[in-house]
Design a protein around this motif. Structure first.
Motif, PDB file in Angstrom:
ATOM      1  N   SER A 156       0.835  -1.209   0.000  1.00 59.96           N
ATOM      2  CA  SER A 156       0.000   0.000   0.000  1.00 59.96           C
ATOM      3  C   SER A 156       0.865   1.252   0.000  1.00 59.96           C
ATOM      4  CB  SER A 156      -0.899   0.026   1.245  1.00 59.96           C
ATOM      5  OG  SER A 156      -1.780  -1.067   1.267  1.00 59.96           O
TER       6      SER A 156
ATOM      7  N   ARG B  99       0.071   5.777   0.287  1.00 56.28           N
ATOM      8  CA  ARG B  99      -0.893   6.861   0.381  1.00 56.28           C
ATOM      9  C   ARG B  99      -0.272   8.108  -0.228  1.00 56.28           C
ATOM     10  NH1 ARG B  99      -3.007  10.403   5.504  1.00 56.28           N
ATOM     11  NH2 ARG B  99      -5.195  10.609   4.905  1.00 56.28           N
TER      12      ARG B  99
ATOM     13  N   ARG C  89      -9.720  -1.002  -4.725  1.00 54.28           N
ATOM     14  CA  ARG C  89      -8.333  -0.988  -4.235  1.00 54.28           C
ATOM     15  C   ARG C  89      -7.878   0.416  -3.842  1.00 54.28           C
ATOM     16  NH1 ARG C  89      -4.223  -2.211  -7.514  1.00 54.28           N
ATOM     17  NH2 ARG C  89      -5.266  -1.507  -9.431  1.00 54.28           N
TER      18      ARG C  89
ATOM     19  N   GLN D 124      -5.431   6.781  -1.351  1.00 54.21           N
ATOM     20  CA  GLN D 124      -4.994   5.580  -0.653  1.00 54.21           C
ATOM     21  C   GLN D 124      -5.001   4.437  -1.649  1.00 54.21           C
ATOM     22  OE1 GLN D 124      -3.981   5.086   2.657  1.00 54.21           O
ATOM     23  NE2 GLN D 124      -3.461   3.042   1.912  1.00 54.21           N
TER      24      GLN D 124
ATOM     25  N   ASN E 227      -4.237   0.472  -2.145  1.00 55.56           N
ATOM     26  CA  ASN E 227      -4.029  -0.837  -1.529  1.00 55.56           C
ATOM     27  C   ASN E 227      -3.940  -1.917  -2.593  1.00 55.56           C
ATOM     28  OD1 ASN E 227      -4.290   0.406   1.029  1.00 55.56           O
ATOM     29  ND2 ASN E 227      -6.509   0.082   1.031  1.00 55.56           N
ATOM     30  N   SER E 228      -3.450  -3.067  -2.194  1.00 58.65           N
ATOM     31  CA  SER E 228      -3.337  -4.218  -3.110  1.00 58.65           C
ATOM     32  C   SER E 228      -2.694  -3.801  -4.423  1.00 58.65           C
ATOM     33  CB  SER E 228      -4.721  -4.831  -3.355  1.00 58.65           C
ATOM     34  OG  SER E 228      -5.317  -5.233  -2.151  1.00 58.65           O
TER      35      SER E 228
END
Length: 123
Positions: free
Chosen positions: A17, A19, A67, A82, A84-85
């Protein structure tokens, strides 16, 4: 006039991840729709996500739905992404942009752009 500065990019392994943040100057930030775009080497700039002035409406390209999450804090003049994955195909330079138009997925609808931040996802 709005100046945008992205941060938070870097190198991450697949599945990880990151951000991203985009800090905006100026007192009119809350009046702009904000978007994130990305550009991989040899490819055209691609829409990733957009958020309206209040944060109540968001839009995503299909490849990142579920995601990525876009959000904003108007008190801090900042928009976030953000991620993720993460996948190797997410590797690109990510740009934030500001718009007062009505076509959130089109780069030409955005009038102010940041300098970009590199995101690299290793397999």
């Amino acid at each position: 006039q709005v100046q945008l500065v992205e941060s938070g990019g870097g190198l991450v392994q697949a599945g990880g991840s990151l951000r991203l943040s985009c800090a905006a100057s100026g007192r009119t930030f809350s009046s702009y729709r904000m978007g994130w775009f990305r550009q991989a080497p040899g490819k055209e700039r691609e829409f990733v996500a957009a958020i309206n002035w209040s944060g109540g409406n968001t839009l995503y390209v299909d490849s990142v739905k579920g995601r990525f999450t876009i959000s904003r804090n108007n008190a801090k003049n900042t928009v976030y992404l953000q991620m993720n994955s993460l996948k190797p195909e997410d590797t690109a330079v990510y740009y934030c942009a500001a718009s007062r138009g009505h076509l959130p997925t089109l780069a030409t609808d955005y009038v102010y752009w940041g300098q970009g931040t590199q995101v690299t996802v290793s397999s």
